[in-house]
Design a protein around this motif. Structure first.
Motif, mmCIF file in Angstrom:
data_model
loop_
_atom_site.group_PDB
_atom_site.id
_atom_site.type_symbol
_atom_site.label_atom_id
_atom_site.label_comp_id
_atom_site.label_asym_id
_atom_site.label_seq_id
_atom_site.Cartn_x
_atom_site.Cartn_y
_atom_site.Cartn_z
ATOM 1 N N LEU A 150 0.835 -1.205 0.000
ATOM 2 C CA LEU A 150 0.000 0.000 0.000
ATOM 3 C C LEU A 150 0.867 1.252 0.000
ATOM 4 C CD1 LEU A 150 -2.672 -1.121 2.632
ATOM 5 C CD2 LEU A 150 -3.063 -0.799 0.177
ATOM 6 N N ASP A 151 1.919 1.222 0.789
ATOM 7 C CA ASP A 151 2.869 2.337 0.857
ATOM 8 C C ASP A 151 3.525 2.559 -0.508
ATOM 9 O OD1 ASP A 151 4.871 4.142 1.449
ATOM 10 O OD2 ASP A 151 5.696 3.027 3.123
ATOM 11 N N SER A 152 4.016 1.496 -1.126
ATOM 12 C CA SER A 152 4.698 1.609 -2.421
ATOM 13 C C SER A 152 3.770 2.105 -3.518
ATOM 14 C CB SER A 152 5.285 0.251 -2.833
ATOM 15 O OG SER A 152 6.280 -0.163 -1.935
ATOM 16 N N ASN A 153 2.478 1.753 -3.415
ATOM 17 C CA ASN A 153 1.492 2.196 -4.405
ATOM 18 C C ASN A 153 0.892 3.550 -4.053
ATOM 19 O OD1 ASN A 153 1.763 -0.020 -6.096
ATOM 20 N ND2 ASN A 153 0.220 -1.220 -5.025
ATOM 21 N N ARG A 154 1.495 4.215 -3.061
ATOM 22 C CA ARG A 154 1.105 5.557 -2.626
ATOM 23 C C ARG A 154 -0.321 5.626 -2.095
ATOM 24 N NH1 ARG A 154 3.526 8.756 -7.875
ATOM 25 N NH2 ARG A 154 5.592 7.808 -7.813
ATOM 26 N N LYS A 155 -0.791 4.520 -1.564
ATOM 27 C CA LYS A 155 -2.076 4.519 -0.856
ATOM 28 C C LYS A 155 -1.754 4.756 0.611
ATOM 29 C CE LYS A 155 -4.036 1.310 -4.241
ATOM 30 N NZ LYS A 155 -4.596 -0.046 -4.497
ATOM 31 N N PHE A 156 -1.295 5.983 0.888
ATOM 32 C CA PHE A 156 -0.647 6.267 2.155
ATOM 33 C C PHE A 156 -1.582 6.167 3.361
ATOM 34 C CE2 PHE A 156 2.186 8.707 -0.807
ATOM 35 C CZ PHE A 156 3.284 7.878 -0.656
ATOM 36 N N LEU A 157 -2.820 6.584 3.215
ATOM 37 C CA LEU A 157 -3.725 6.534 4.362
ATOM 38 C C LEU A 157 -3.997 5.094 4.783
ATOM 39 C CD1 LEU A 157 -5.405 8.084 6.376
ATOM 40 C CD2 LEU A 157 -7.287 8.113 4.729
ATOM 41 N N ALA A 158 -4.283 4.233 3.806
ATOM 42 C CA ALA A 158 -4.509 2.812 4.102
ATOM 43 C C ALA A 158 -3.248 2.183 4.687
ATOM 44 C CB ALA A 158 -4.942 2.073 2.844
ATOM 45 N N ALA A 159 -2.083 2.557 4.141
ATOM 46 C CA ALA A 159 -0.812 2.032 4.650
ATOM 47 C C ALA A 159 -0.574 2.477 6.084
ATOM 48 C CB ALA A 159 0.340 2.489 3.764
ATOM 49 N N ALA A 160 -0.890 3.733 6.384
ATOM 50 C CA ALA A 160 -0.706 4.255 7.740
ATOM 51 C C ALA A 160 -1.513 3.456 8.745
ATOM 52 C CB ALA A 160 -1.111 5.731 7.789
ATOM 53 N N ARG A 210 -2.578 0.353 8.409
ATOM 54 C CA ARG A 210 -2.010 -0.999 8.506
ATOM 55 C C ARG A 210 -0.760 -1.010 9.389
ATOM 56 N NH1 ARG A 210 -4.633 -5.723 6.528
ATOM 57 N NH2 ARG A 210 -6.223 -4.985 5.085
ATOM 58 N N TYR A 211 0.123 -0.041 9.160
ATOM 59 C CA TYR A 211 1.346 0.040 9.964
ATOM 60 C C TYR A 211 1.005 0.255 11.445
ATOM 61 C CZ TYR A 211 4.611 0.422 5.965
ATOM 62 O OH TYR A 211 5.377 0.180 4.844
ATOM 63 N N HIS A 212 0.033 1.127 11.695
ATOM 64 C CA HIS A 212 -0.311 1.416 13.088
ATOM 65 C C HIS A 212 -0.927 0.193 13.754
ATOM 66 C CE1 HIS A 212 -2.645 3.265 16.468
ATOM 67 N NE2 HIS A 212 -1.457 3.790 16.647
ATOM 68 N N ASP A 213 -1.784 -0.515 13.033
ATOM 69 C CA ASP A 213 -2.358 -1.754 13.577
ATOM 70 C C ASP A 213 -1.255 -2.751 13.937
ATOM 71 O OD1 ASP A 213 -4.921 -0.860 13.412
ATOM 72 O OD2 ASP A 213 -5.411 -1.896 11.547
ATOM 73 N N LEU A 214 -0.268 -2.876 13.044
ATOM 74 C CA LEU A 214 0.846 -3.786 13.308
ATOM 75 C C LEU A 214 1.640 -3.358 14.532
ATOM 76 C CD1 LEU A 214 2.380 -4.664 9.806
ATOM 77 C CD2 LEU A 214 1.740 -6.294 11.575
ATOM 78 N N SER A 215 1.782 -2.045 14.700
ATOM 79 C CA SER A 215 2.605 -1.531 15.806
ATOM 80 C C SER A 215 1.930 -1.677 17.159
ATOM 81 C CB SER A 215 2.947 -0.056 15.571
ATOM 82 O OG SER A 215 1.844 0.783 15.864
ATOM 83 N N THR A 216 0.596 -1.884 17.157
ATOM 84 C CA THR A 216 -0.137 -1.976 18.428
ATOM 85 C C THR A 216 -0.690 -3.373 18.714
ATOM 86 O OG1 THR A 216 -2.180 -1.255 17.322
ATOM 87 C CG2 THR A 216 -0.812 0.443 18.342
ATOM 88 N N ALA A 217 -1.046 -4.119 17.666
ATOM 89 C CA ALA A 217 -1.714 -5.410 17.866
ATOM 90 C C ALA A 217 -0.845 -6.411 18.613
ATOM 91 C CB ALA A 217 -2.144 -5.990 16.519
ATOM 92 N N TYR A 218 0.478 -6.312 18.452
ATOM 93 C CA TYR A 218 1.386 -7.295 19.056
ATOM 94 C C TYR A 218 2.267 -6.651 20.131
ATOM 95 C CZ TYR A 218 -0.201 -9.588 14.850
ATOM 96 O OH TYR A 218 -0.997 -10.109 13.866
ATOM 97 N N LEU A 219 1.750 -5.541 20.703
ATOM 98 C CA LEU A 219 2.521 -4.758 21.665
ATOM 99 C C LEU A 219 2.841 -5.536 22.933
ATOM 100 C CD1 LEU A 219 3.756 -1.978 21.991
ATOM 101 C CD2 LEU A 219 1.598 -1.175 22.955
ATOM 102 N N HIS A 220 1.920 -6.375 23.369
ATOM 103 C CA HIS A 220 2.102 -7.098 24.640
ATOM 104 C C HIS A 220 2.364 -8.587 24.414
ATOM 105 C CE1 HIS A 220 0.924 -3.428 26.615
ATOM 106 N NE2 HIS A 220 -0.209 -3.403 25.936
ATOM 107 N N ILE A 260 3.368 7.008 10.931
ATOM 108 C CA ILE A 260 3.385 8.469 10.966
ATOM 109 C C ILE A 260 3.794 9.019 9.604
ATOM 110 C CG2 ILE A 260 4.495 10.482 11.981
ATOM 111 C CD1 ILE A 260 4.760 8.892 14.571
ATOM 112 N N THR A 261 4.818 8.421 9.004
ATOM 113 C CA THR A 261 5.268 8.870 7.679
ATOM 114 C C THR A 261 4.106 8.857 6.696
ATOM 115 O OG1 THR A 261 7.520 8.024 8.013
ATOM 116 C CG2 THR A 261 6.811 8.379 5.749
#
Length: 386
Positions: free
Chosen positions: A174-184, A186-196, A213-214
């Motif tokens: 998604l990031d590479s295809n410049r679908k930045f909002l959807a990528a953001a 996805r990245y945020h979900d990944l950064s929080t879903a496995y936090l604990h 954030i980027t």
């Protein structure tokens, strides 16, 4: 060699028999590979010819084993796109468990994730997206989840690793295809879903947060973007990004944007230096993705500070070339519904219209409630799978 000069004269049946014989005998020889890969005539002619002319079934599925060997060799050699094509052509049976080509859902999804990873290495995002969608369909149809009860078996761990790789590759696509909002998101979900959990290292989770954030900053101005900025802004780990060189200015810019403060060009130096090539692309209006995003953000920020402003002054605030450019930007954002205002061309003034009626406030609250619910639902789902 029979695979070059004599090959065209052979019948189709003889070609299939010979190709099958070559594949099975070469795989049975413990010394043939990987030494054969260093012979250009074998790797460039013999093997591709044999793989193209195989019968319906090869003994023990030796052709799939050969493709895996070729894939490993090409990846080590740095030829990622060719490796992806070789692996992507594997025969994968999903119904008949007695077939030599039968592969479990995890095995089939793993093939497509590997293909997607390789295409991304060569910046072939369209091909990577096709592969990762195939993996997604297999994961979805098989109901693949991560067992959270008790001690994880080797099979459970393989599934966990696969799902993490799939989600990571999907976000990168998604990031590479410049679908930045959807990528953001996805990245945020990944950064929080496995936090604990111990599924991902904390440092890797921070990197995912930084990438979220980027992509959020690069996203076109919209209500959904503002909500995404808010989700990341409220993350307790935000200040930790300052210690990572790649993301050292991200928290500052994110804060300015979320609080609708004007972002100055000098504030963007570190942020722009951290961007990948596809994130620095020049758009049709002559602006980079960052410049356009900051320009639109600053226009919204100005609308919170002024009730009206001359375009000559607005151009100075926005840091654009002239008043005409500022007027064109304002006109487009009014037309897109990103700001509420009107233009007085005679006086050269942009007048902002107040918003926030009770009806709009209620709709916004409802929208935010739904967004919050969906976010929490995603976290619960990932927690169950963790």
């Amino acid at each position: 060699s029979v695979f070059s000069s004599q090959w065209p004269s052979l019948s189709g049946s003889d070609q299939r028999t010979l190709a099958s014989k070559f594949v099975t005998s070469s795989m049975a020889s413990p010394n043939f590979y990987p030494a054969a890969f260093k012979d250009s005539s074998i790797i460039d002619c013999v093997i591709p010819t044999a793989l193209k002319h195989l019968p319906t079934t090869v003994e023990s599925g030796a052709d799939n084993t050969l493709r895996q060997k070729i894939f490993d060799y090409l990846v080590e050699d740095g030829d990622y796109s060719t490796a992806a094509k070789v692996l992507g052509a594997m025969r994968m049976e999903d119904m008949d468990s007695t077939s030599v080509y039968y592969m479990s859902p995890v095995e089939r999804a793993d093939v497509y994730v590997k293909v997607g990873e390789c295409y991304l290495e060569d910046d072939m995002s369209v091909e990577a997206e096709g592969a990762i969608k195939q993996a997604g369909m297999i994961i979805e149809s098989s109901g693949m989840t991560m067992n959270s009860d008790g001690e994880k078996t080797e099979k459970d761990q393989t599934t966990v690793t696969l799902l993490l790789r799939y989600k990571s590759v999907y976000a990168r696509v998604l990031d590479s295809n410049r679908k930045f909002l959807a990528a953001a998101m996805r990245y945020h979900d990944l950064s929080t879903a496995y936090l604990h959990t111990d599924a991902i290292e904390p440092d890797d989770l921070l990197v995912m947060l930084g990438k979220a954030i980027t992509c959020a900053i690069l996203s076109p101005n919209s209500a959904q973007r503002q909500r995404t900025l808010g989700l990341v802004y409220k993350d307790e780990r935000l200040s930790q990004l300052d210690a990572i060189p790649e993301f050292q200015s991200h928290s500052t810019i994110l804060t300015q944007m979320f609080l609708n403060r004007i972002v100055r060009k000098e504030d963007l130096k570190h942020f722009e230096a951290s961007l990948a090539d596809h994130q620095k692309a020049l758009m049709g209006d002559g602006l980079t993705i960052v410049e356009r995003g900051v320009l639109e953000h600053n226009m919204v920020a100005v609308s919170h500070l002024y009730s009206s402003v001359f375009f000559t002054r607005l151009s100075e605030i926005l840091g654009v070339v002239d008043a005409e450019k500022a007027e064109k930007t304002a006109l487009k954002m009014i037309a897109d519904g990103n700001i509420s205002g009107s233009i007085d061309e005679v006086e050269g003034v942009l007048r902002f219209h107040p918003t926030g009626s009770k009806e709009e406030s209620s709709l916004l609250h409802w929208d935010e409630t739904i967004t919050s619910f969906c976010t929490q639902l995603n976290k619960v789902t990932d927690a169950v799978r963790a």
